[in-house]
Design a protein around this motif. Structure first.
Motif, PDB file in Angstrom:
ATOM      1  N   ALA A   1      -7.499  -5.556 -23.856  1.00 45.53           N
ATOM      2  CA  ALA A   1      -6.125  -5.905 -23.489  1.00 45.53           C
ATOM      3  C   ALA A   1      -5.622  -5.158 -22.262  1.00 45.53           C
ATOM      4  N   GLY A   2      -6.206  -4.006 -21.957  1.00 46.64           N
ATOM      5  CA  GLY A   2      -5.725  -3.221 -20.826  1.00 46.64           C
ATOM      6  C   GLY A   2      -6.008  -3.899 -19.493  1.00 46.64           C
ATOM      7  N   ASN A   3      -5.062  -3.781 -18.573  1.00 48.63           N
ATOM      8  CA  ASN A   3      -5.230  -4.257 -17.206  1.00 48.63           C
ATOM      9  C   ASN A   3      -5.721  -3.093 -16.346  1.00 48.63           C
ATOM     10  N   VAL A   4      -6.581  -3.364 -15.389  1.00 50.07           N
ATOM     11  CA  VAL A   4      -6.924  -2.373 -14.378  1.00 50.07           C
ATOM     12  C   VAL A   4      -5.995  -2.653 -13.211  1.00 50.07           C
ATOM     13  N   ILE A   5      -5.109  -1.693 -12.910  1.00 47.80           N
ATOM     14  CA  ILE A   5      -4.097  -1.872 -11.867  1.00 47.80           C
ATOM     15  C   ILE A   5      -4.187  -0.678 -10.924  1.00 47.80           C
ATOM     16  N   THR A   6      -4.625  -0.923  -9.694  1.00 51.90           N
ATOM     17  CA  THR A   6      -4.785   0.173  -8.751  1.00 51.90           C
ATOM     18  C   THR A   6      -4.804  -0.349  -7.320  1.00 51.90           C
ATOM     19  N   ARG A   7      -4.674   0.562  -6.372  1.00 51.05           N
ATOM     20  CA  ARG A   7      -4.816   0.283  -4.941  1.00 51.05           C
ATOM     21  C   ARG A   7      -3.767  -0.661  -4.369  1.00 51.05           C
ATOM     22  N   ASN A   8      -2.621  -0.788  -5.037  1.00 51.35           N
ATOM     23  CA  ASN A   8      -1.558  -1.641  -4.537  1.00 51.35           C
ATOM     24  C   ASN A   8      -0.646  -0.861  -3.599  1.00 51.35           C
ATOM     25  N   GLY A   9       0.081  -1.568  -2.734  1.00 49.18           N
ATOM     26  CA  GLY A   9       0.887  -0.925  -1.705  1.00 49.18           C
ATOM     27  C   GLY A   9       2.071  -0.134  -2.231  1.00 49.18           C
ATOM     28  N   GLN A  10       2.610  -0.507  -3.389  1.00 44.77           N
ATOM     29  CA  GLN A  10       3.711   0.228  -3.991  1.00 44.77           C
ATOM     30  C   GLN A  10       3.216   0.836  -5.294  1.00 44.77           C
ATOM     31  N   GLY A  11       3.820   0.532  -6.415  1.00 47.95           N
ATOM     32  CA  GLY A  11       3.392   1.090  -7.691  1.00 47.95           C
ATOM     33  C   GLY A  11       2.414   0.178  -8.394  1.00 47.95           C
ATOM     34  N   GLY A  12       1.881   0.672  -9.495  1.00 43.13           N
ATOM     35  CA  GLY A  12       1.035  -0.160 -10.335  1.00 43.13           C
ATOM     36  C   GLY A  12       1.885  -1.181 -11.066  1.00 43.13           C
ATOM     37  N   VAL A  13       2.873  -0.686 -11.836  1.00 44.78           N
ATOM     38  CA  VAL A  13       3.848  -1.532 -12.517  1.00 44.78           C
ATOM     39  C   VAL A  13       5.223  -1.069 -12.069  1.00 44.78           C
ATOM     40  N   GLY A  14       6.012  -1.967 -11.498  1.00 41.21           N
ATOM     41  CA  GLY A  14       7.358  -1.650 -11.033  1.00 41.21           C
ATOM     42  C   GLY A  14       8.394  -2.279 -11.938  1.00 41.21           C
ATOM     43  N   LEU A  15       9.318  -1.460 -12.439  1.00 41.84           N
ATOM     44  CA  LEU A  15      10.422  -1.944 -13.256  1.00 41.84           C
ATOM     45  C   LEU A  15      11.665  -1.909 -12.392  1.00 41.84           C
ATOM     46  N   ASP A  16      12.337  -3.050 -12.253  1.00 41.42           N
ATOM     47  CA  ASP A  16      13.492  -3.103 -11.368  1.00 41.42           C
ATOM     48  C   ASP A  16      14.759  -2.671 -12.072  1.00 41.42           C
ATOM     49  N   ASP A  17      15.878  -2.771 -11.361  1.00 42.56           N
ATOM     50  CA  ASP A  17      17.118  -2.149 -11.786  1.00 42.56           C
ATOM     51  C   ASP A  17      17.939  -2.941 -12.792  1.00 42.56           C
ATOM     52  N   ARG A  18      17.380  -3.904 -13.440  1.00 43.03           N
ATOM     53  CA  ARG A  18      18.105  -4.677 -14.440  1.00 43.03           C
ATOM     54  C   ARG A  18      17.566  -4.334 -15.830  1.00 43.03           C
TER      55      ARG A  18
END
Length: 163
Positions: A110-127
């Motif tokens: 179930a885990g995602n491999v999330i890496t090497r992106n320009g900003q964060g891995g997972v971004g939570l916005d302000d809402r």
């Protein structure tokens, strides 16, 4: 807008047919806007998506109607082997306003491999993201300038006016 219950599985999004080189989309690799109960990837290796090399976010889930979505078992920001970086320009996954969405999971695969992106891995916005769940069971932890991890931004509050 408004598609319900779709399965996005076994795709190469933002890469060539081999999954080894970027062929980027200008914006997001995958966008779910106002659409509930979609599944992106899965625990079976054949359901895995490679979502890499895009100009914007790898996956963007936005709008209050985007509820109950599941993102698991994907390679986001890597090549098809999961070892070479093909980062997206923004966050690997960005969530804005939706609720009860799950990234990852506790079961095998179930885990995602999330890496090497320009900003964060997972971004939570302000809402508000009621019921949102990130289960970091198989995360590729960030190194300097690799764009991994969890990033949250708060709403901007204007300074109080003085009389």
């Amino acid at each position: 807008d408004g598609g319900r219950g779709n399965r996005i599985q076994g795709n190469l999004i933002g890469t060539d047919a081999s999954g080894g080189s970027a062929v980027p989309n200008v914006g997001q690799g995958l966008e779910i806007t106002g659409a509930p109960e979609n599944v992106v990837g899965g625990t079976d290796p054949g359901a895995r998506n490679v979502i890499s090399g895009n100009g914007g976010f790898g996956i963007w889930i936005s709008s209050s109607g985007s509820t109950g979505n599941l993102v698991q078992g994907n390679l986001i920001g890597t090549d098809v082997s999961g070892t070479a970086g093909l980062g997206n320009g923004g966050d690997g996954i960005r969530l804005l306003r939706g609720s009860n969405n799950t990234v990852g999971g506790m079961e095998s695969g179930a885990g995602n491999v999330i890496t090497r992106n320009g900003q964060g891995g997972v971004g939570l916005d302000d809402r508000p993201l009621a019921g949102f769940s990130v289960k970091l069971t198989r995360a590729a932890w960030p190194r300097p300038r690799c764009g991994g991890g969890l990033r949250a931004s708060a709403p901007r509050v204007p300074p109080a006016r003085r009389r």
